[in-house]
Enzyme design. Structure first.
Site, PDB file in Angstrom:
ATOM      1  N   LYS A  57     -48.608  -7.552 -39.324  1.00  0.00           N
ATOM      2  CA  LYS A  57     -48.344  -8.651 -38.389  1.00  0.00           C
ATOM      3  C   LYS A  57     -49.633  -9.428 -38.083  1.00  0.00           C
ATOM      4  O   LYS A  57     -49.659 -10.650 -38.147  1.00  0.00           O
ATOM      5  CB  LYS A  57     -47.748  -8.112 -37.066  1.00  0.00           C
ATOM      6  CG  LYS A  57     -46.466  -7.320 -37.233  1.00  0.00           C
ATOM      7  CD  LYS A  57     -45.895  -6.863 -35.906  1.00  0.00           C
ATOM      8  CE  LYS A  57     -46.756  -5.865 -35.138  1.00  0.00           C
ATOM      9  NZ  LYS A  57     -46.890  -4.538 -35.781  1.00  0.00           N
ATOM     10  N   ARG A  82     -41.101  -6.194 -27.886  1.00  0.00           N
ATOM     11  CA  ARG A  82     -41.029  -4.856 -28.452  1.00  0.00           C
ATOM     12  C   ARG A  82     -39.880  -4.048 -27.864  1.00  0.00           C
ATOM     13  O   ARG A  82     -39.693  -2.891 -28.238  1.00  0.00           O
ATOM     14  CB  ARG A  82     -42.321  -4.124 -28.115  1.00  0.00           C
ATOM     15  CG  ARG A  82     -43.279  -3.997 -29.260  1.00  0.00           C
ATOM     16  CD  ARG A  82     -44.502  -3.317 -28.686  1.00  0.00           C
ATOM     17  NE  ARG A  82     -45.227  -2.591 -29.668  1.00  0.00           N
ATOM     18  CZ  ARG A  82     -46.250  -3.084 -30.357  1.00  0.00           C
ATOM     19  NH1 ARG A  82     -46.617  -4.328 -30.213  1.00  0.00           N
ATOM     20  NH2 ARG A  82     -46.878  -2.319 -31.199  1.00  0.00           N
ATOM     21  N   ARG A 121     -57.822   1.534 -41.627  1.00  0.00           N
ATOM     22  CA  ARG A 121     -58.184   0.217 -41.097  1.00  0.00           C
ATOM     23  C   ARG A 121     -59.442   0.241 -40.219  1.00  0.00           C
ATOM     24  O   ARG A 121     -59.645   1.152 -39.431  1.00  0.00           O
ATOM     25  CB  ARG A 121     -57.007  -0.284 -40.263  1.00  0.00           C
ATOM     26  CG  ARG A 121     -57.294  -1.530 -39.474  1.00  0.00           C
ATOM     27  CD  ARG A 121     -56.076  -2.067 -38.819  1.00  0.00           C
ATOM     28  NE  ARG A 121     -55.520  -1.131 -37.854  1.00  0.00           N
ATOM     29  CZ  ARG A 121     -54.410  -1.347 -37.186  1.00  0.00           C
ATOM     30  NH1 ARG A 121     -53.716  -2.450 -37.403  1.00  0.00           N
ATOM     31  NH2 ARG A 121     -53.982  -0.471 -36.328  1.00  0.00           N
ATOM     32  N   ARG A 126     -59.809   1.450 -34.161  1.00  0.00           N
ATOM     33  CA  ARG A 126     -59.036   1.456 -32.920  1.00  0.00           C
ATOM     34  C   ARG A 126     -58.797   2.877 -32.425  1.00  0.00           C
ATOM     35  O   ARG A 126     -58.539   3.776 -33.218  1.00  0.00           O
ATOM     36  CB  ARG A 126     -57.687   0.751 -33.145  1.00  0.00           C
ATOM     37  CG  ARG A 126     -57.754  -0.716 -32.767  1.00  0.00           C
ATOM     38  CD  ARG A 126     -56.575  -1.502 -33.225  1.00  0.00           C
ATOM     39  NE  ARG A 126     -55.289  -0.947 -32.829  1.00  0.00           N
ATOM     40  CZ  ARG A 126     -54.125  -1.539 -33.084  1.00  0.00           C
ATOM     41  NH1 ARG A 126     -54.112  -2.704 -33.721  1.00  0.00           N
ATOM     42  NH2 ARG A 126     -53.003  -0.988 -32.714  1.00  0.00           N
ATOM     43  N   ARG A 129     -46.569   6.050 -32.274  1.00  0.00           N
ATOM     44  CA  ARG A 129     -46.323   4.601 -32.318  1.00  0.00           C
ATOM     45  C   ARG A 129     -45.131   4.286 -33.216  1.00  0.00           C
ATOM     46  O   ARG A 129     -44.318   3.423 -32.900  1.00  0.00           O
ATOM     47  CB  ARG A 129     -47.583   3.874 -32.811  1.00  0.00           C
ATOM     48  CG  ARG A 129     -48.673   3.818 -31.730  1.00  0.00           C
ATOM     49  CD  ARG A 129     -50.050   3.504 -32.294  1.00  0.00           C
ATOM     50  NE  ARG A 129     -50.089   2.247 -33.005  1.00  0.00           N
ATOM     51  CZ  ARG A 129     -51.059   1.925 -33.868  1.00  0.00           C
ATOM     52  NH1 ARG A 129     -52.049   2.775 -34.123  1.00  0.00           N
ATOM     53  NH2 ARG A 129     -51.030   0.754 -34.463  1.00  0.00           N
TER      54      ARG A 129
HETATM   55  P1  AP5 Z   1     -52.340  -5.196 -39.653  1.00  0.00           P
HETATM   56  O1  AP5 Z   1     -52.212  -6.626 -40.032  1.00  0.00           O
HETATM   57  O2  AP5 Z   1     -53.450  -4.791 -38.777  1.00  0.00           O
HETATM   58  O3  AP5 Z   1     -50.942  -4.650 -39.107  1.00  0.00           O
HETATM   59  P2  AP5 Z   1     -50.210  -4.847 -37.697  1.00  0.00           P
HETATM   60  O4  AP5 Z   1     -48.765  -4.989 -37.992  1.00  0.00           O
HETATM   61  O5  AP5 Z   1     -50.898  -5.920 -36.911  1.00  0.00           O
HETATM   62  O6  AP5 Z   1     -50.469  -3.417 -37.108  1.00  0.00           O
HETATM   63  P3  AP5 Z   1     -50.888  -2.947 -35.648  1.00  0.00           P
HETATM   64  O7  AP5 Z   1     -51.379  -1.549 -35.788  1.00  0.00           O
HETATM   65  O8  AP5 Z   1     -51.804  -3.928 -35.006  1.00  0.00           O
HETATM   66  O9  AP5 Z   1     -49.504  -2.967 -34.953  1.00  0.00           O
HETATM   67  P4  AP5 Z   1     -49.089  -2.335 -33.630  1.00  0.00           P
HETATM   68  O10 AP5 Z   1     -47.801  -3.025 -33.439  1.00  0.00           O
HETATM   69  O11 AP5 Z   1     -49.057  -0.869 -33.603  1.00  0.00           O
HETATM   70  O12 AP5 Z   1     -50.292  -2.676 -32.648  1.00  0.00           O
HETATM   71  P5  AP5 Z   1     -50.456  -3.667 -31.430  1.00  0.00           P
HETATM   72  O13 AP5 Z   1     -51.871  -4.061 -31.357  1.00  0.00           O
HETATM   73  O14 AP5 Z   1     -49.408  -4.696 -31.444  1.00  0.00           O
HETATM   74  O15 AP5 Z   1     -52.418  -4.356 -41.016  1.00  0.00           O
HETATM   75  C1  AP5 Z   1     -52.675  -2.956 -41.001  1.00  0.00           C
HETATM   76  C2  AP5 Z   1     -53.619  -2.564 -42.141  1.00  0.00           C
HETATM   77  O16 AP5 Z   1     -52.948  -2.745 -43.386  1.00  0.00           O
HETATM   78  C3  AP5 Z   1     -54.887  -3.419 -42.216  1.00  0.00           C
HETATM   79  O17 AP5 Z   1     -55.951  -2.599 -42.603  1.00  0.00           O
HETATM   80  C4  AP5 Z   1     -54.590  -4.425 -43.305  1.00  0.00           C
HETATM   81  O18 AP5 Z   1     -55.754  -4.799 -43.981  1.00  0.00           O
HETATM   82  C5  AP5 Z   1     -53.628  -3.668 -44.205  1.00  0.00           C
HETATM   83  N1  AP5 Z   1     -52.606  -4.540 -44.788  1.00  0.00           N
HETATM   84  C6  AP5 Z   1     -51.936  -5.566 -44.176  1.00  0.00           C
HETATM   85  N2  AP5 Z   1     -51.047  -6.133 -45.034  1.00  0.00           N
HETATM   86  C7  AP5 Z   1     -51.149  -5.430 -46.199  1.00  0.00           C
HETATM   87  C8  AP5 Z   1     -50.489  -5.534 -47.473  1.00  0.00           C
HETATM   88  N3  AP5 Z   1     -49.541  -6.461 -47.708  1.00  0.00           N
HETATM   89  N4  AP5 Z   1     -50.843  -4.640 -48.429  1.00  0.00           N
HETATM   90  C9  AP5 Z   1     -51.813  -3.699 -48.195  1.00  0.00           C
HETATM   91  N5  AP5 Z   1     -52.476  -3.564 -47.021  1.00  0.00           N
HETATM   92  C10 AP5 Z   1     -52.138  -4.414 -46.037  1.00  0.00           C
HETATM   93  O19 AP5 Z   1     -50.116  -2.687 -30.194  1.00  0.00           O
HETATM   94  C11 AP5 Z   1     -50.976  -1.632 -29.833  1.00  0.00           C
HETATM   95  C12 AP5 Z   1     -50.461  -0.943 -28.577  1.00  0.00           C
HETATM   96  O20 AP5 Z   1     -50.458  -1.872 -27.487  1.00  0.00           O
HETATM   97  C13 AP5 Z   1     -49.003  -0.442 -28.644  1.00  0.00           C
HETATM   98  O21 AP5 Z   1     -48.939   0.841 -29.220  1.00  0.00           O
HETATM   99  C14 AP5 Z   1     -48.607  -0.458 -27.159  1.00  0.00           C
HETATM  100  O22 AP5 Z   1     -49.138   0.643 -26.479  1.00  0.00           O
HETATM  101  C15 AP5 Z   1     -49.320  -1.704 -26.650  1.00  0.00           C
HETATM  102  N6  AP5 Z   1     -48.469  -2.911 -26.752  1.00  0.00           N
HETATM  103  C16 AP5 Z   1     -48.731  -4.029 -27.488  1.00  0.00           C
HETATM  104  N7  AP5 Z   1     -47.755  -4.943 -27.351  1.00  0.00           N
HETATM  105  C17 AP5 Z   1     -46.847  -4.402 -26.499  1.00  0.00           C
HETATM  106  C18 AP5 Z   1     -45.599  -4.843 -25.990  1.00  0.00           C
HETATM  107  N8  AP5 Z   1     -45.086  -6.046 -26.353  1.00  0.00           N
HETATM  108  N9  AP5 Z   1     -44.923  -4.007 -25.157  1.00  0.00           N
HETATM  109  C19 AP5 Z   1     -45.414  -2.806 -24.799  1.00  0.00           C
HETATM  110  N10 AP5 Z   1     -46.591  -2.318 -25.261  1.00  0.00           N
HETATM  111  C20 AP5 Z   1     -47.306  -3.108 -26.098  1.00  0.00           C
HETATM  112 MG    MG Z   2     -51.960  -5.937 -35.080  1.00  0.00          MG
END
Ligand code: AP5
Ligand code: MG
Ligand code: ZN
Length: 215
Positions: free
Chosen positions: A13, A88, A127, A161, A172
């Site tokens: 994402k 979410r 990552r 992270r 997660r």
């Molecule tokens: P990346 O692009 O970083 O993936 P992502 O989908 O952004 O993954 P996140 O880990 O950031 O998602 P998340 O939803 O757990 O975290 P968030 O910060 O939202 O890609 C991942 C890796 O793969 C990278 O190394 C990249 O290079 C590689 N990659 C990407 N595309 C690729 C491809 N096509 N092929 C190969 N490799 C690839 O949330 C974190 C925490 O915050 C949550 O757990 C929760 O506690 C809280 N939180 C956030 N939002 C909310 C909400 N709306 N409600 C409640 N709690 C929330």
């Molecule tokens: Mg992300």
């Protein structure tokens, strides 16, 4: 153009939101990035969110929706936004619908990035990002051109992270399947859901997203 990128942790994402930002002038709105900034700043929200995020659970809807409402009210969001990591839960999606209709805005597409759980674990555990500019890297998929030196800014310190440990990743993923996957039928019923194969290369995924955005 207002979009949601929906998908499990590690689906890409953030990676794709940044590319859409560069390619289409949209604004990435990542609730995860916003929460990490609050934690770093030691704010009230940060203090409440830190332990929850480190466990891999979701932060309460009330905190998130207030934070999101403030963000999409900022002037730059008028260019169009990409929601990354929000909504979410079904209550968050309902709050978003209410918020958008109040502002006479709407969602153009909700795009699901589909990736297998096994691939997600590998992606997340490898990552890391530049400690200075935030450029993203991966142990196997995207190393800096010059080892140990950020391609973008030349900085030599990198960060991982706190919630990218294997045991937290499992929590997660389970939160995604339990609390976020119900959004797929929610947006399906609104006729807005599109799916993209998130297992493909970053450039292929970006190309598929471009086709959707260009309509
Ligand atoms: P990346 O692009 O970083 O993936 P992502 O989908 O952004 O993954 P996140 O880990 O950031 O998602 P998340 O939803 O757990 O975290 P968030 O910060 O939202 O890609 C991942 C890796 O793969 C990278 O190394 C990249 O290079 C590689 N990659 C990407 N595309 C690729 C491809 N096509 N092929 C190969 N490799 C690839 O949330 C974190 C925490 O915050 C949550 O757990 C929760 O506690 C809280 N939180 C956030 N939002 C909310 C909400 N709306 N409600 C409640 N709690 C929330
Ligand atoms: Mg992300
Ligand atoms: Zn950098």
């Amino acid at each position: 153009m207002n979009l949601i990128l929906l998908g499990p942790p590690g689906a890409g994402k953030g990676t794709q939101a940044k590319l859409l930002e560069e390619g289409f002038g949209l604004v990435q709105v990542s609730t995860g990035d916003m929460l990490r900034a609050e934690v770093k700043a030691g704010s009230e929200i940060g203090l409440q969110a830190k332990a929850i995020m480190e466990r891999g659970d979701l932060v309460p809807d009330s905190i998130i929706t207030a934070m999101l409402a403030a963000r999409v009210s900022r002037p730059d969001a008028a260019k169009g936004f990409i929601l990354d990591g929000f909504p979410r839960t079904v209550p968050q999606a309902e709050a978003l619908d209410a918020m958008l209709s109040e502002k006479s805005l709407s969602l153009d597409h909700v795009i699901e990035l589909k990736v297998d759980d096994a691939a997600l674990v590998e992606r997340i555990s490898g990552r890391y990002t530049c400690g200075n500019c935030g450029e993203g890297y991966h142990d196997s998929f995207k190393q800096p051109v010059k080892p140990g030196v950020c391609d973008k800014c030349g900085h030599t310190e990198f960060v991982r992270r706190a919630d990218d440990k294997a045991e937290t990743v499992a929590a997660r993923l389970s939160a995604y399947h339990r609390q976020t996957a119900p959004l797929l039928p929610y947006y399906g019923a609104q006729g807005k859901l599109k799916a993209v194969d998130g297992m493909a290369s970053m450039t292929s995924v970006a190309a598929a997203l471009s086709v959707i955005v260009k309509g």
